[in-house]
Design an enzyme around this catalytic site. Structure first.
Site, PDB file in Angstrom:
ATOM      1  N   LYS A  13      43.394  -6.935 -49.126  1.00 16.43           N
ATOM      2  CA  LYS A  13      43.547  -5.482 -49.313  1.00 16.43           C
ATOM      3  C   LYS A  13      44.361  -4.866 -48.179  1.00 16.43           C
ATOM      4  CE  LYS A  13      39.100  -4.516 -49.422  1.00 16.43           C
ATOM      5  NZ  LYS A  13      38.513  -5.845 -49.200  1.00 16.43           N
ATOM      6  N   ARG A  88      32.667   1.428 -51.236  1.00 18.47           N
ATOM      7  CA  ARG A  88      32.003   0.130 -51.182  1.00 18.47           C
ATOM      8  C   ARG A  88      30.759   0.112 -52.071  1.00 18.47           C
ATOM      9  NH1 ARG A  88      35.214  -1.903 -46.894  1.00 18.47           N
ATOM     10  NH2 ARG A  88      34.233  -3.610 -45.840  1.00 18.47           N
ATOM     11  N   ARG A 127      41.940 -15.663 -39.826  1.00 17.53           N
ATOM     12  CA  ARG A 127      42.712 -14.421 -39.638  1.00 17.53           C
ATOM     13  C   ARG A 127      42.808 -14.030 -38.162  1.00 17.53           C
ATOM     14  NH1 ARG A 127      41.176  -9.108 -42.977  1.00 17.53           N
ATOM     15  NH2 ARG A 127      39.140  -9.312 -41.978  1.00 17.53           N
ATOM     16  N   ARG A 160      38.621 -11.027 -35.312  1.00 18.91           N
ATOM     17  CA  ARG A 160      37.582 -10.010 -35.461  1.00 18.91           C
ATOM     18  C   ARG A 160      36.209 -10.661 -35.332  1.00 18.91           C
ATOM     19  NH1 ARG A 160      39.075  -6.627 -40.832  1.00 18.91           N
ATOM     20  NH2 ARG A 160      36.816  -6.732 -40.983  1.00 18.91           N
ATOM     21  N   ARG A 171      28.935 -10.621 -45.225  1.00 21.67           N
ATOM     22  CA  ARG A 171      29.756  -9.550 -45.808  1.00 21.67           C
ATOM     23  C   ARG A 171      29.957  -9.787 -47.300  1.00 21.67           C
ATOM     24  NH1 ARG A 171      34.808 -10.115 -42.164  1.00 21.67           N
ATOM     25  NH2 ARG A 171      35.740  -8.465 -43.408  1.00 21.67           N
TER      26      ARG A 171
HETATM   27  P1  AMP Z   1      36.900  -4.012 -43.549  1.00 21.00           P
HETATM   28  O1  AMP Z   1      37.948  -3.917 -42.485  1.00 21.00           O
HETATM   29  O2  AMP Z   1      37.198  -3.151 -44.746  1.00 21.00           O
HETATM   30  O3  AMP Z   1      36.577  -5.440 -43.907  1.00 21.00           O
HETATM   31  O4  AMP Z   1      35.558  -3.406 -42.919  1.00 21.00           O
HETATM   32  C1  AMP Z   1      34.960  -3.960 -41.769  1.00 21.00           C
HETATM   33  C2  AMP Z   1      33.563  -3.413 -41.604  1.00 21.00           C
HETATM   34  O5  AMP Z   1      33.620  -1.991 -41.433  1.00 21.00           O
HETATM   35  C3  AMP Z   1      32.643  -3.611 -42.801  1.00 21.00           C
HETATM   36  O6  AMP Z   1      32.021  -4.892 -42.799  1.00 21.00           O
HETATM   37  C4  AMP Z   1      31.646  -2.478 -42.590  1.00 21.00           C
HETATM   38  O7  AMP Z   1      30.737  -2.790 -41.551  1.00 21.00           O
HETATM   39  C5  AMP Z   1      32.521  -1.355 -42.085  1.00 21.00           C
HETATM   40  N1  AMP Z   1      33.063  -0.560 -43.211  1.00 21.00           N
HETATM   41  C6  AMP Z   1      34.372  -0.450 -43.619  1.00 21.00           C
HETATM   42  N2  AMP Z   1      34.492   0.361 -44.674  1.00 21.00           N
HETATM   43  C7  AMP Z   1      33.231   0.789 -44.956  1.00 21.00           C
HETATM   44  C8  AMP Z   1      32.683   1.622 -45.959  1.00 21.00           C
HETATM   45  N3  AMP Z   1      33.440   2.181 -46.912  1.00 21.00           N
HETATM   46  N4  AMP Z   1      31.339   1.851 -45.933  1.00 21.00           N
HETATM   47  C9  AMP Z   1      30.549   1.301 -44.999  1.00 21.00           C
HETATM   48  N5  AMP Z   1      30.999   0.471 -44.050  1.00 21.00           N
HETATM   49  C10 AMP Z   1      32.337   0.207 -44.016  1.00 21.00           C
END
Ligand code: AMP
Length: 216
Positions: A13, A88, A127, A160, A171
């Site tokens: 994404k 989410r 990554r 990360r 996740r």
């Molecule tokens: P991502 O970079 O989208 O994989 O997000 C990394 C982490 O940020 C996730 O595992 C969540 O802990 C938090 N996070 C990102 N977007 C959201 C969201 N829409 N709602 C809640 N937590 C989020």
């Protein structure tokens, strides 16, 4: 064009959103990126979000909604946006609809990036992210020209904390619990298009562009 890219962690994404944002000339809004920036700057939001993120859990809906509403106040979103990492869950999908309604906007399309679990694990555990410009690389699939250094800006690359295999699996569990109802939410509203995102990034980008570009 107001677009959501939906899909599991590791679907690509972030990579696709960045490239699409360039192609379409609209901002890329990644809730994960904004949260990580807050953690890095040790803001009040960052301090509240950090533990959830480190464990691969969702940050509470109210915190993310407030953060996103602030982002939507930016004048650049008027020309459209690509939303990555939000919603989410169903609560967030409803909140998003309400937020956009307040500013007289609506989502045009939701693209679901279908990705197999083995591809997800391989992509995420390899990554590397630039600490400066957030560009993504991969140890095997897309290595930087100089080890540990970003090709674009010379920033330092890091893994990360939530890309360790155990956290990736957590996740994925969180994701699987919510995804079916989210897909249904957008299917009912006739906004959802699906495509397979197992192929390499250029091919997937091409497929998305075909979907979002109006046919003559
Ligand atoms: P991502 O970079 O989208 O994989 O997000 C990394 C982490 O940020 C996730 O595992 C969540 O802990 C938090 N996070 C990102 N977007 C959201 C969201 N829409 N709602 C809640 N937590 C989020």
């Amino acid at each position: 064009m107001r677009l959501i890219l939906l899909g599991p962690p590791g679907a690509g994404k972030g990579t696709q959103s960045k490239r699409l944002a360039g192609e379409l000339g609209v901002p890329h809004i990644s809730t994960g990126d904004i949260l990580r920036q807050n953690v890095k700057e040790k803001t009040s939001l960052g301090k509240q979000a950090k533990d959830f993120m480190d464990q691969g859990l969702l940050v509470p809906d109210e915190l993310v909604a407030k953060m996103l509403m602030e982002r939507f106040a930016g004048t650049d979103v008027k020309k459209g946006f690509i939303l990555d990492g939000y919603p989410r869950n169903i609560n967030q999908a409803k909140t998003l609809d309400e937020m956009l309604k307040k500013i007289n906007l609506d989502i045009d399309l939701v693209v679901y990036l279908d990705t197999s679990e083995s591809v997800i694990i391989q992509r995420l555990t390899g990554r590397l992210v630039c600490s400066n410009c957030q560009a993504n690389f991969h140890i095997k699939n897309m290595p930087p020209k100089i080890k540990g250094i970003c090709d674009n800006c010379g920033g330092k690359l890091y893994q990360r904390t939530d890309d360790k295999e155990e956290t990736v699996r957590q996740r994925l569990e969180v994701y699987k619990k919510e995804v079916a109802s989210l897909i249904q939410y957008y299917e009912v509203r006739q906004k959802l298009s699906r495509l397979s995102a197992d192929e390499e990034a250029d091919i997937v980008l091409h497929k998305i562009i075909n979907l979002v570009t109006p046919k003559p």
